[in-house]
Design a protein around this motif. Structure first.
Motif, PDB file in Angstrom:
ATOM      1  N   UNK A  76       0.838  -1.197   0.000  1.00  0.00           N
ATOM      2  CA  UNK A  76       0.000   0.000   0.000  1.00  0.00           C
ATOM      3  C   UNK A  76       0.874   1.249   0.000  1.00  0.00           C
ATOM      4  N   UNK A  77       1.907   1.246   0.881  1.00  0.00           N
ATOM      5  CA  UNK A  77       2.810   2.399   0.947  1.00  0.00           C
ATOM      6  C   UNK A  77       3.506   2.631  -0.388  1.00  0.00           C
ATOM      7  N   UNK A  78       4.015   1.559  -0.971  1.00  0.00           N
ATOM      8  CA  UNK A  78       4.705   1.675  -2.253  1.00  0.00           C
ATOM      9  C   UNK A  78       3.770   2.155  -3.344  1.00  0.00           C
ATOM     10  N   UNK A  79       2.535   1.660  -3.312  1.00  0.00           N
ATOM     11  CA  UNK A  79       1.556   2.070  -4.316  1.00  0.00           C
ATOM     12  C   UNK A  79       1.271   3.562  -4.226  1.00  0.00           C
ATOM     13  N   UNK A  80       1.096   4.058  -3.000  1.00  0.00           N
ATOM     14  CA  UNK A  80       0.818   5.487  -2.816  1.00  0.00           C
ATOM     15  C   UNK A  80       2.020   6.313  -3.270  1.00  0.00           C
ATOM     16  N   UNK A  81       3.220   5.823  -2.979  1.00  0.00           N
ATOM     17  CA  UNK A  81       4.438   6.523  -3.376  1.00  0.00           C
ATOM     18  C   UNK A  81       4.510   6.631  -4.904  1.00  0.00           C
ATOM     19  N   UNK A  82       4.240   5.521  -5.588  1.00  0.00           N
ATOM     20  CA  UNK A  82       4.251   5.526  -7.056  1.00  0.00           C
ATOM     21  C   UNK A  82       3.192   6.503  -7.571  1.00  0.00           C
ATOM     22  N   UNK A  83       2.027   6.487  -6.889  1.00  0.00           N
ATOM     23  CA  UNK A  83       0.938   7.367  -7.298  1.00  0.00           C
ATOM     24  C   UNK A  83       1.301   8.836  -7.191  1.00  0.00           C
ATOM     25  N   UNK A  84       2.209   9.159  -6.270  1.00  0.00           N
ATOM     26  CA  UNK A  84       2.602  10.552  -6.087  1.00  0.00           C
ATOM     27  C   UNK A  84       3.389  11.073  -7.278  1.00  0.00           C
TER      28      UNK A  84
END
Lengths: 294, 264
Positions: A76-84
């Protein structure tokens, strides 16, 4: 490799039953998500999320936390980071690849710090459907319900935002919020799928069945149904084959998925081109008569 | 008077009103002192050199970009995102569409794509999608994937999506880009038909006026950092076009009364 005469009995053992249920839950979720992963052109992100989960899993072992929790937090954290990172695909790909590499390095570090035995690391990298516990099944069930219900609710605006973001935004669709929601759902799916086919083989379950389905039809309902069916078939046939020859199921699950995709590709090789259109891009014929204003 | 919301009845508000509008993007003023009124029912060419802010004007009207100063009204109200009275086809729109979506599905998104929740499309919605596809002449390839269609076919489907919800204002950004002569003439004919069928206002960003001249009634032109509006006959003059594009433009009127512009 030796043929197991008693494979039918093996299939009835508790660990096989867990594997069947757990694998089926993952297949349903992954099959549905795959359609959106492809329409959003997010296949690389799905692949990367699996790798980003790797340090989550080994880190969880290091601090003595449940592996699923570690996976979920990192995905989830990595996904949000990529989304940024930027909306531009090229920018996003570079950011995704860089985070992927760093995460994998971190995973190796955690694994050696945790002095995890080789089989634990192997399980994360290649999955072990036969090691799924009763507790994990409950968790998988919860994740599956969550992802399926959430997808059903956001499906239409999500497709709009995926294929047609500029118009969707003008029509009042919350494009960015949907992107974030999607990445969280993808992270939950990856968290489950990693435990079935592992970090390295995940693509075959999250993207390949949907890709095969999309070659056959573009009717949204049919794509979803076929994609889930292909994913389920991969898990079931893979488990039976695994029981027959007493080898880990990951290889067989992935092989069935790839085989289905390959057959579909061959069957549909003539489809997909409008008569007279070039293989790539649309018409760019030059106006021959009218002179341009400029 | 029929009393409908469409058409240039006295009660119908103008399609677009700018009053002293300036627009800033990334710290740079794109254009300012924009004061103009686009009447309802007009077919308006939005012209100007590259980077003059033509697409920006659409983004203001769609509520995707705030004005830095001044007042703007679209169809009688301040612009807001999600205004269902506006149909929009962005530039290079069709280039991004993949294999996953059929022409029919794309048009359907224009009707229900903003709705959350599980629901089957109703018979009425399907009939409206069919109707929109028929009106743009795309019914024959409604079941095909967007990626299988030619550029002209994709543009028709995109316009079908923009009109499916009975828009009062159509904003088309470079709809003729990448189309060959025959396809672009067919799209222009289609715009004329759409306007005759129901008095929709159509604004078209174009870098080439010629193919659109048969249907244009008005023009908004971006000149020297300000948007201006005039009826088309006043815009298609050699002085104005030469000034606008910074290169010599000649206006030719044929014996049949058709207008053409030529460079050089």
């Amino acid at each position: 490799m030796r043929f197991q005469e008693n494979w039918l009995q093996i299939l009835q053992t508790t660990f096989m039953q867990h594997a069947l249920v757990g694998g089926s839950l993952v297949a349903v979720t992954a099959g549905l998500m795959g359609y959106f992963v492809i329409t959003r052109q997010n296949a690389f992100a799905a692949h990367a999320l699996a790798h980003i989960g790797f340090p989550g899993a080994t880190g969880a072992i290091l601090v003595g936390a449940p592996v699923t929790l570690g996976l979920a937090v990192f995905c989830v954290g990595g996904g949000l980071l990529i989304g940024l990172f930027g909306k531009r695909v090229a920018e996003r790909e570079i950011a995704t690849g860089t985070i992927l590499a760093f995460a994998t390095g971190l995973g190796v570090l955690f694994a050696s710090l945790a002095t995890a035995n080789a089989s634990t690391t192997t399980n994360v990298l290649f999955g072990n459907l036969l090691a799924i516990s009763q507790d994990q099944l409950w968790l998988f069930g919860g994740f599956t319900v969550l992802v399926v219900v959430a997808l059903a609710v956001i499906a239409r605006p999500l497709v709009f935002a995926s294929v047609d973001p500029a118009v969707a935004e003008a029509r009042g669709v919350p494009v960015r919020a949907l992107g974030v929601a999607f990445v969280v759902l993808l992270a939950l799916t990856v968290t489950m799928a990693v435990q079935v086919v592992g970090t390295l083989l995940l693509f075959a379950l999250v993207v390949t069945p949907a890709a095969a389905a999309l070659r056959l039809t573009a009717r949204p309902g049919m794509v979803a149904a076929l994609s889930v069916a292909f994913a389920l078939a991969s898990v079931w046939v893979g488990l039976v084959l695994s029981a027959m020859v007493d080898l880990p199921p990951s290889f067989f699950v992935v092989s069935v998925a790839v085989l289905v995709w390959g057959v579909v590709l061959v069957l549909t090789r003539d489809r997909g081109r409008a008569p007279g259109t070039p293989a790539r891009g649309g018409h760019t014929a030059v106006p021959a008569v009218a002179e341009r204003v400029r | 008077m029929t009393g409908t919301a469409h058409g240039s009845t006295p009660e119908t508000p103008p399609a677009l009103v700018l009053d002293g509008v300036s627009v800033v993007r990334g710290g740079r003023t794109v254009w300012d002192e924009g004061t103009l009124t686009v009447p309802a029912g007009a077919v308006v060419g939005v012209i100007g050199p590259n980077g003059a802010g033509k697409t920006t004007l659409f983004q203001l009207a769609l509520g995707l970009l705030p004005v830095a100063a001044g007042r703007i009204e679209v169809l009688g109200a301040p612009p807001r995102r999600g205004d269902r009275r506006i149909g929009y086809v962005p530039q290079n729109y069709t280039a991004a569409l993949g294999e996953a979506v059929r022409a029919r599905d794309l048009v359907g998104l224009g009707l229900t794509g903003h709705r959350f929740g599980v629901r089957r499309s109703t018979l009425d919605e399907r009939a409206r999608v069919d109707d929109a596809l028929r009106r743009v002449g795309a019914a024959a390839y409604a079941e095909r994937r967007m990626s299988e269609l030619s550029g002209g076919q994709q543009q028709r489907v995109a316009i079908a999506q923009a009109i499916v919800d009975d828009a009062d204002l159509l904003l088309l950004d470079e709809p003729l880009a990448n189309l060959d002569l025959r396809n672009s003439q067919e799209i222009v004919t289609l715009l004329g038909e759409l306007r005759r069928e129901r008095a929709v206002t159509i604004m078209v960003v174009a870098h080439d006026l010629n193919p659109l001249l048969p249907v244009l009634t008005d023009a908004v032109y971006l000149l020297d950092g300000h948007p201006h509006h005039d009826v088309i006959g006043e815009v298609v003059t050699e002085e104005l076009l030469t000034h606008l594009y910074g290169t010599r433009v000649r206006v030719v009127r044929t014996a049949q009364g058709d207008l053409f512009t030529r460079s050089g």
